[in-house]
Design an enzyme around this catalytic site. Sequence first.
Site, mmCIF file in Angstrom:
data_model
loop_
_atom_site.group_PDB
_atom_site.id
_atom_site.type_symbol
_atom_site.label_atom_id
_atom_site.label_comp_id
_atom_site.label_asym_id
_atom_site.label_seq_id
_atom_site.Cartn_x
_atom_site.Cartn_y
_atom_site.Cartn_z
ATOM 1 N N THR A 11 7.244 -27.975 -9.347
ATOM 2 C CA THR A 11 7.419 -29.383 -8.953
ATOM 3 C C THR A 11 7.317 -29.568 -7.440
ATOM 4 O OG1 THR A 11 9.811 -29.037 -8.902
ATOM 5 C CG2 THR A 11 8.885 -29.961 -10.947
ATOM 6 N N ASP A 14 3.513 -26.801 -3.072
ATOM 7 C CA ASP A 14 2.548 -25.732 -3.369
ATOM 8 C C ASP A 14 2.327 -25.586 -4.869
ATOM 9 O OD1 ASP A 14 2.941 -25.425 -0.688
ATOM 10 O OD2 ASP A 14 3.282 -23.264 -0.748
ATOM 11 N N ASP A 65 16.052 -21.896 -13.747
ATOM 12 C CA ASP A 65 16.590 -21.839 -12.383
ATOM 13 C C ASP A 65 16.567 -20.388 -11.917
ATOM 14 O OD1 ASP A 65 18.655 -24.039 -10.809
ATOM 15 O OD2 ASP A 65 18.535 -21.965 -10.089
ATOM 16 N N ALA A 89 12.102 -22.062 -4.294
ATOM 17 C CA ALA A 89 12.975 -21.657 -3.178
ATOM 18 C C ALA A 89 13.708 -22.861 -2.613
ATOM 19 C CB ALA A 89 12.155 -21.014 -2.057
ATOM 20 N N GLU A 134 7.933 -17.366 8.707
ATOM 21 C CA GLU A 134 9.278 -17.383 9.297
ATOM 22 C C GLU A 134 9.845 -15.964 9.430
ATOM 23 O OE1 GLU A 134 11.873 -19.901 10.184
ATOM 24 O OE2 GLU A 134 9.997 -20.886 10.673
ATOM 25 N N TYR A 169 17.430 -18.775 5.962
ATOM 26 C CA TYR A 169 16.247 -18.857 5.089
ATOM 27 C C TYR A 169 15.357 -17.639 5.300
ATOM 28 C CZ TYR A 169 11.472 -20.279 3.774
ATOM 29 O OH TYR A 169 10.195 -20.321 3.265
ATOM 30 N N LYS A 173 14.358 -14.567 2.817
ATOM 31 C CA LYS A 173 12.957 -14.287 2.484
ATOM 32 C C LYS A 173 12.560 -12.855 2.875
ATOM 33 C CE LYS A 173 11.020 -18.102 0.691
ATOM 34 N NZ LYS A 173 10.132 -18.132 -0.479
ATOM 35 N N ARG A 204 3.538 -32.954 1.032
ATOM 36 C CA ARG A 204 4.587 -32.233 1.756
ATOM 37 C C ARG A 204 5.898 -33.020 1.664
ATOM 38 N NH1 ARG A 204 6.688 -27.456 3.541
ATOM 39 N NH2 ARG A 204 5.928 -26.916 5.609
HETATM 40 P P1 NAP Z 1 8.973 -27.174 -1.772
HETATM 41 O O1 NAP Z 1 8.031 -28.328 -1.789
HETATM 42 O O2 NAP Z 1 10.319 -27.332 -1.161
HETATM 43 O O3 NAP Z 1 9.143 -26.698 -3.302
HETATM 44 C C1 NAP Z 1 10.150 -25.784 -3.672
HETATM 45 C C2 NAP Z 1 10.184 -25.696 -5.184
HETATM 46 O O4 NAP Z 1 11.230 -24.791 -5.566
HETATM 47 C C3 NAP Z 1 10.501 -27.026 -5.896
HETATM 48 O O5 NAP Z 1 9.772 -27.084 -7.094
HETATM 49 C C4 NAP Z 1 11.984 -26.888 -6.184
HETATM 50 O O6 NAP Z 1 12.433 -27.688 -7.267
HETATM 51 C C5 NAP Z 1 12.041 -25.408 -6.543
HETATM 52 N N1 NAP Z 1 13.377 -24.859 -6.490
HETATM 53 C C6 NAP Z 1 14.325 -25.030 -5.530
HETATM 54 N N2 NAP Z 1 15.450 -24.368 -5.861
HETATM 55 C C7 NAP Z 1 15.216 -23.775 -7.053
HETATM 56 C C8 NAP Z 1 16.005 -22.981 -7.924
HETATM 57 N N3 NAP Z 1 17.273 -22.687 -7.652
HETATM 58 N N4 NAP Z 1 15.454 -22.543 -9.080
HETATM 59 C C9 NAP Z 1 14.172 -22.858 -9.404
HETATM 60 N N5 NAP Z 1 13.368 -23.625 -8.618
HETATM 61 C C10 NAP Z 1 13.902 -24.072 -7.462
HETATM 62 O O7 NAP Z 1 8.289 -25.916 -1.074
HETATM 63 P P2 NAP Z 1 6.744 -25.584 -0.863
HETATM 64 O O8 NAP Z 1 6.336 -26.101 0.474
HETATM 65 O O9 NAP Z 1 6.009 -25.978 -2.064
HETATM 66 O O10 NAP Z 1 6.793 -24.002 -0.747
HETATM 67 C C11 NAP Z 1 6.612 -23.170 -1.883
HETATM 68 C C12 NAP Z 1 7.131 -21.761 -1.576
HETATM 69 O O11 NAP Z 1 6.397 -21.210 -0.490
HETATM 70 C C13 NAP Z 1 8.585 -21.694 -1.169
HETATM 71 O O12 NAP Z 1 9.100 -20.493 -1.665
HETATM 72 C C14 NAP Z 1 8.549 -21.663 0.340
HETATM 73 O O13 NAP Z 1 9.708 -21.040 0.836
HETATM 74 C C15 NAP Z 1 7.293 -20.846 0.567
HETATM 75 N N6 NAP Z 1 6.539 -21.100 1.801
HETATM 76 C C16 NAP Z 1 6.150 -22.371 2.108
HETATM 77 C C17 NAP Z 1 5.376 -22.588 3.242
HETATM 78 C C18 NAP Z 1 4.895 -23.973 3.618
HETATM 79 O O14 NAP Z 1 4.452 -24.153 4.758
HETATM 80 N N7 NAP Z 1 4.924 -24.930 2.692
HETATM 81 C C19 NAP Z 1 5.008 -21.494 4.066
HETATM 82 C C20 NAP Z 1 5.411 -20.210 3.699
HETATM 83 C C21 NAP Z 1 6.170 -20.016 2.554
HETATM 84 P P3 NAP Z 1 12.803 -29.269 -7.052
HETATM 85 O O15 NAP Z 1 11.473 -29.988 -7.052
HETATM 86 O O16 NAP Z 1 13.644 -29.559 -8.228
HETATM 87 O O17 NAP Z 1 13.514 -29.357 -5.738
HETATM 88 O O1 G4F Z 2 8.431 -28.719 9.378
HETATM 89 P P1 G4F Z 2 9.529 -27.753 9.604
HETATM 90 O O2 G4F Z 2 10.861 -28.077 9.011
HETATM 91 O O3 G4F Z 2 8.975 -26.349 9.101
HETATM 92 P P2 G4F Z 2 9.419 -24.838 9.392
HETATM 93 O O4 G4F Z 2 10.803 -24.738 9.876
HETATM 94 O O5 G4F Z 2 8.343 -24.249 10.242
HETATM 95 O O6 G4F Z 2 9.390 -24.214 7.917
HETATM 96 C C1 G4F Z 2 8.312 -24.481 7.023
HETATM 97 O O7 G4F Z 2 7.294 -23.515 7.221
HETATM 98 C C2 G4F Z 2 7.709 -22.157 6.921
HETATM 99 C C3 G4F Z 2 6.491 -21.259 7.205
HETATM 100 O O8 G4F Z 2 6.488 -20.860 8.549
HETATM 101 C C4 G4F Z 2 8.126 -22.090 5.477
HETATM 102 F F1 G4F Z 2 8.478 -20.806 5.170
HETATM 103 C C5 G4F Z 2 9.291 -23.032 5.228
HETATM 104 O O9 G4F Z 2 9.623 -23.005 3.834
HETATM 105 C C6 G4F Z 2 8.858 -24.445 5.599
HETATM 106 O O10 G4F Z 2 7.858 -24.857 4.706
HETATM 107 O O11 G4F Z 2 9.753 -27.543 11.166
HETATM 108 C C7 G4F Z 2 8.697 -27.168 12.038
HETATM 109 C C8 G4F Z 2 9.190 -27.218 13.480
HETATM 110 C C9 G4F Z 2 10.508 -26.474 13.716
HETATM 111 O O12 G4F Z 2 10.430 -25.734 14.902
HETATM 112 C C10 G4F Z 2 11.531 -27.594 13.878
HETATM 113 O O13 G4F Z 2 12.626 -27.253 14.725
HETATM 114 O O14 G4F Z 2 9.447 -28.578 13.810
HETATM 115 C C11 G4F Z 2 10.666 -28.665 14.508
HETATM 116 N N1 G4F Z 2 11.207 -30.018 14.371
HETATM 117 C C12 G4F Z 2 11.397 -30.883 15.400
HETATM 118 N N2 G4F Z 2 11.954 -32.016 14.949
HETATM 119 C C13 G4F Z 2 11.638 -30.592 13.244
HETATM 120 C C14 G4F Z 2 12.110 -31.859 13.603
HETATM 121 N N3 G4F Z 2 11.651 -30.158 11.954
HETATM 122 C C15 G4F Z 2 12.121 -31.024 11.008
HETATM 123 N N4 G4F Z 2 12.103 -30.611 9.709
HETATM 124 N N5 G4F Z 2 12.605 -32.266 11.321
HETATM 125 C C16 G4F Z 2 12.631 -32.734 12.612
HETATM 126 O O15 G4F Z 2 13.070 -33.853 12.875
#
Ligand code: NAP
Ligand code: G4F
Length: 355
Positions: A11, A14, A65, A89, A134, A169, A173, A204
């Site tokens: 959901t 990604d 879950d 996650a 991260e 976090y 990870k 997003r």
């Molecule tokens: P996201 O939009 O926050 O989606 C997270 C998903 O995990 C949602 O479907 C959420 O369900 C589910 N979830 C949360 N807690 C859970 C639990 N206890 N049991 C089962 N499912 C659970 O994140 P995303 O951006 O798609 O990222 C996908 C994965 O890639 C994550 O593991 C994230 O840490 C990792 N990642 C993301 C990025 C990035 O830039 N997006 C980069 C590197 C790694 P709900 O919809 O119910 O909340």
């Molecule tokens: O968009 P962010 O919250 O992403 P962040 O922390 O880089 O994490 C995301 O990418 C990771 C991969 O490197 C994933 F593993 C993780 O699950 C997630 O998808 O923040 C990006 C940057 C940070 O440095 C934060 O401090 O933006 C800065 N920032 C500044 N103002 C903010 C804000 N971040 C958020 N969320 N909200 C703000 O108002």
Amino acid sequence: MSKIALISGVTGQDGSYLAELLLEKGYTVHGIMRRSSSFNTGRIDHIYLNNPGFRDKRMFLHYGDLTDSSNLNRLVEKIEPDEIYNLGAQSHVQVSFEVPEYTAEVDAIGTLRFLDAIRETGIKTKFYQASTSELYGNPLNTDPTPASGLPIPDYRLTELSPFRPTSPYAVAKLYAYWITVNYREAYKLFACNGILFNHESPRRGETFVTRKITIGVSRIMAGKQDRLLLGNIYSARDWGFTPEYADGMWRVLQAGKPDDYVLATGETHTVREFIEEAFAQYGETLTWEGKGIKETGKLSGSKKTVIAMDPKYYRPTDVKYLCGDATKALKELNWAPTVRFKELVKIMMEHDRDL
Ligand code: NAP
Ligand code: G4F
């Protein structure tokens, strides 16, 4: 026979793109969704609810879950997937400082539960772990932000760069990364890490900085919001486009042998540059004034303050600079992202302007 995939986090941002991709490739897709008091399938309704073809034949949702071992065991045993993508996650870095124990339960031990379900059931399957840039955190003794006066570095992080996580976090990870490697080595599982740098899209989550900016700027320009409050606008991220990263995840599991791969664009920009590019979509430029928490961004024409800082968005520790080197993925998986920074901002802005 079509291949069967099981996706946790289906959901999420990604998971929704990956489900779409796998369905297009002819897979049968099973997704794990959490029970919620409100609807949480908005990102996949178009391929599930509104599409009886998929609903009846090739896409299935199951309650589950990552904190529930017996649930994961049952699902793996019943579904017998060819490929498992563990994307579920607690994925918000700042929130992990508020709920560190829960984040560890889901992101670290949840991964172990999945791997153990594979081991215990003996199902032959491939396992993809959603690892993250991260993990690298901040190298020791550096402060490479413009605010510090030091130059922004130009190094790129590879599969061999050291990890030094700087949030609950990222520490959770880190465990997930290594337990995946360990199960690969100890039990000969086809288990892989995708070390993905930030990837963004119109799907997003709205509390991540890119989407917060594209929605905020759209609302400001529509006269529905005065200003956008942010935290550290000097951190630099390597932002790519999510559908291309979903394709990369699939490629990781199609490789000849299990391994770990960086997926990244190799280009990095600060949050401040993202804001400027978002306003540029409206033909606006910003004038920056003040420093630190007092810094503001004003529209150059009207002098209206549209960006301000709020202490609540600063993290106790923040990763300052991320830029990845995906050469290995290019060589071994033939994966190369095409959407660059300006195009990414444009895609997201066009979506949120319409919204
Ligand atoms: P996201 O939009 O926050 O989606 C997270 C998903 O995990 C949602 O479907 C959420 O369900 C589910 N979830 C949360 N807690 C859970 C639990 N206890 N049991 C089962 N499912 C659970 O994140 P995303 O951006 O798609 O990222 C996908 C994965 O890639 C994550 O593991 C994230 O840490 C990792 N990642 C993301 C990025 C990035 O830039 N997006 C980069 C590197 C790694 P709900 O919809 O119910 O909340
Ligand atoms: O968009 P962010 O919250 O992403 P962040 O922390 O880089 O994490 C995301 O990418 C990771 C991969 O490197 C994933 F593993 C993780 O699950 C997630 O998808 O923040 C990006 C940057 C940070 O440095 C934060 O401090 O933006 C800065 N920032 C500044 N103002 C903010 C804000 N971040 C958020 N969320 N909200 C703000 O108002």
